[in-house]
Design a protein around this motif. Structure first.
Motif, short mmCIF file in Angstrom:
data_model
loop_
_atom_site.label_atom_id
_atom_site.label_comp_id
_atom_site.label_asym_id
_atom_site.label_seq_id
_atom_site.Cartn_x
_atom_site.Cartn_y
_atom_site.Cartn_z
N PHE A 167 0.86 -1.18 0.00
CA PHE A 167 0.00 0.00 0.00
C PHE A 167 0.90 1.23 0.00
N VAL A 168 0.78 2.03 -1.06
CA VAL A 168 1.63 3.22 -1.22
C VAL A 168 0.75 4.45 -0.99
N HIS A 169 0.94 5.10 0.15
CA HIS A 169 0.02 6.17 0.54
C HIS A 169 0.28 7.46 -0.22
N GLY A 170 -0.65 8.38 -0.07
CA GLY A 170 -0.60 9.64 -0.80
C GLY A 170 0.13 10.73 -0.06
N GLY A 171 -0.05 11.92 -0.56
CA GLY A 171 0.61 13.10 -0.04
C GLY A 171 1.40 13.78 -1.15
N PRO A 172 2.75 13.64 -1.11
CA PRO A 172 3.56 12.92 -0.14
C PRO A 172 3.46 13.53 1.26
N GLY A 173 3.53 12.64 2.24
CA GLY A 173 3.43 13.10 3.62
C GLY A 173 2.19 12.64 4.34
N GLY A 174 1.36 11.81 3.69
CA GLY A 174 0.07 11.44 4.27
C GLY A 174 0.13 10.39 5.36
N GLY A 175 0.87 9.31 5.13
CA GLY A 175 0.94 8.23 6.10
C GLY A 175 -0.19 7.22 5.92
N CYS A 176 -0.02 6.07 6.56
CA CYS A 176 -1.01 4.98 6.52
C CYS A 176 -1.80 4.95 7.82
N ASP A 177 -2.92 4.21 7.80
CA ASP A 177 -3.72 4.01 9.01
C ASP A 177 -4.44 2.67 8.88
N ALA A 178 -5.34 2.40 9.80
CA ALA A 178 -6.03 1.11 9.81
C ALA A 178 -6.85 0.90 8.54
N LEU A 179 -7.34 1.98 7.95
CA LEU A 179 -8.12 1.88 6.72
C LEU A 179 -7.29 1.31 5.57
N HIS A 204 7.62 20.81 -0.35
CA HIS A 204 9.02 20.51 -0.64
C HIS A 204 9.14 19.76 -1.97
N TYR A 205 8.29 18.77 -2.17
CA TYR A 205 8.33 18.01 -3.42
C TYR A 205 7.89 18.88 -4.60
#
Length: 323
Positions: A39-51, A232-233
């Motif tokens: 699972f590659v999360h968004g953002g960049p900078g978003g992070g993962c969670d239980a969902l 930054h990105y």
């Protein structure tokens, strides 16, 4: 309508040291012998969670989630040091090797679609298939649309809140103006800018207003990492060459991919997904009616769960009833 799978807990958690000063949070859930999916999360900078784990059948998949540099449970929080697209691609390879995985499925939305494409184009031999949502190709016109002029015309009320931290004389280049504040020493100005930046994204992420989505983006801990790392990105063209992801799509032409995109996605307009699909022979494009950008919207969620089942069916050679 398919819904998310029940919530599950990881069976393993890892703290993986990469290039200093970064330590990545990684976890595994589902079936240890299942089809590996990252699972590659968004953002960049978003992070993962239980969902993040709940799009996949835990009986079929070995589910790996990780927080990219500077966000989520990775440390140090909101750090921009040694934080580029090339670093994140190298981190994904490090995770794959650390976990003893030969090939995996990549599942990424928004910036997660960007990073998944960049990784797959760099290491196609390590990828079974891709499931991508809310395609973001990180081209100048996409950034200008959302952070300078375009989406502002659809949400003029929300836009006023977005530009509020920036004096009128600096609004000709909003990303640079935000970058100055997000990387400055004035912590009050930094927090004000971070929340305005993140809330602009949260308020425009869904077709129908969602209090839960806005609150998720408004959380100041999350907002600081997302705003600082995104900005930054983006001021650095996401550390990609011009039009790199479309230019190099031939490198993954043989790989199967399912693209899910909301017709009314304001953050990442549908044109992005259409152009990627046109250039990628192995892809299937699903345009979701009555949906915007967020993976939590019912139509998008349904399509992503079905896509994960479909990919498992193909790769594990299951009968439709099993998949």
């Amino acid at each position: 309508m398919q819904t998310l799978h029940p919530e599950i807990k990881p069976y393993a958690r890892h703290e993986l040291a990469v290039e200093a000063p970064h330590v990545l949070y990684v976890d595994e859930s589902g079936s240890p012998g299942g089809l590996p999916v990252l699972f590659v999360h968004g953002g960049p900078g978003g992070g993962c969670d239980a969902l993040s784990r709940r799009f996949f059948d835990p009986n079929l998949y070995r589910i790996i989630t990780f927080d990219q540099r500077g966000c989520g449970r990775s440390t140090p929080h909101a750090s921009l040091e040694n934080n580029t697209t090339a670093h994140l691609i190298a981190d994904m390879q490090r995770i794959r090797e650390y976990l003893g995985i030969d090939k995996w499925v990549l599942f990424g939305g928004s910036w997660g679609s960007t990073l998944s494409l960049a990784y797959a184009q760099a290491y196609p031999e390590n990828v079974h298939a891709l499931i991508l949502r809310g395609i973001f190709l990180c081209r100048p016109q996409e950034l200008s649309w959302f952070y300078q002029e375009g989406a502002s015309r659809l949400f003029p009320d929300y836009w006023q809140d977005f530009i509020a931290p920036i004096p009128p004389e600096e609004r000709g280049d909003l990303m640079q103006a935000y970058y100055k504040r997000l990387t400055g020493t004035d912590q009050i100005a930094q927090m004000y800018a971070a929340k305005a930046w993140s809330c602009w994204e949260g308020r425009t992420a869904t077709l129908r207003p969602s209090h839960d989505v806005v609150e998720h983006f408004a959380d100041i801990h999350r907002a600081l990492a997302m705003a600082r790392i995104e900005c930054h990105y983006f001021v650095n063209q996401s550390f990609l060459e011009p039009n790199q992801l479309l230019r190099d799509v031939h490198k993954i032409a043989h790989l199967p991919g399912i693209i899910v995109h909301g017709r009314y996605d304001v953050i990442c307009p549908l044109e992005n997904a259409w152009q990627l699909h046109e250039a990628w022979p192995g892809s299937e494009l699903q345009i979701i009616r009555e949906a915007g950008h967020s993976a939590t919207e019912p139509g998008i969620c349904d399509a992503l769960v079905r896509a994960a089942n479909d990919i498992a069916h193909r790769l594990l050679d299951l009968s439709p009833e099993d998949a």
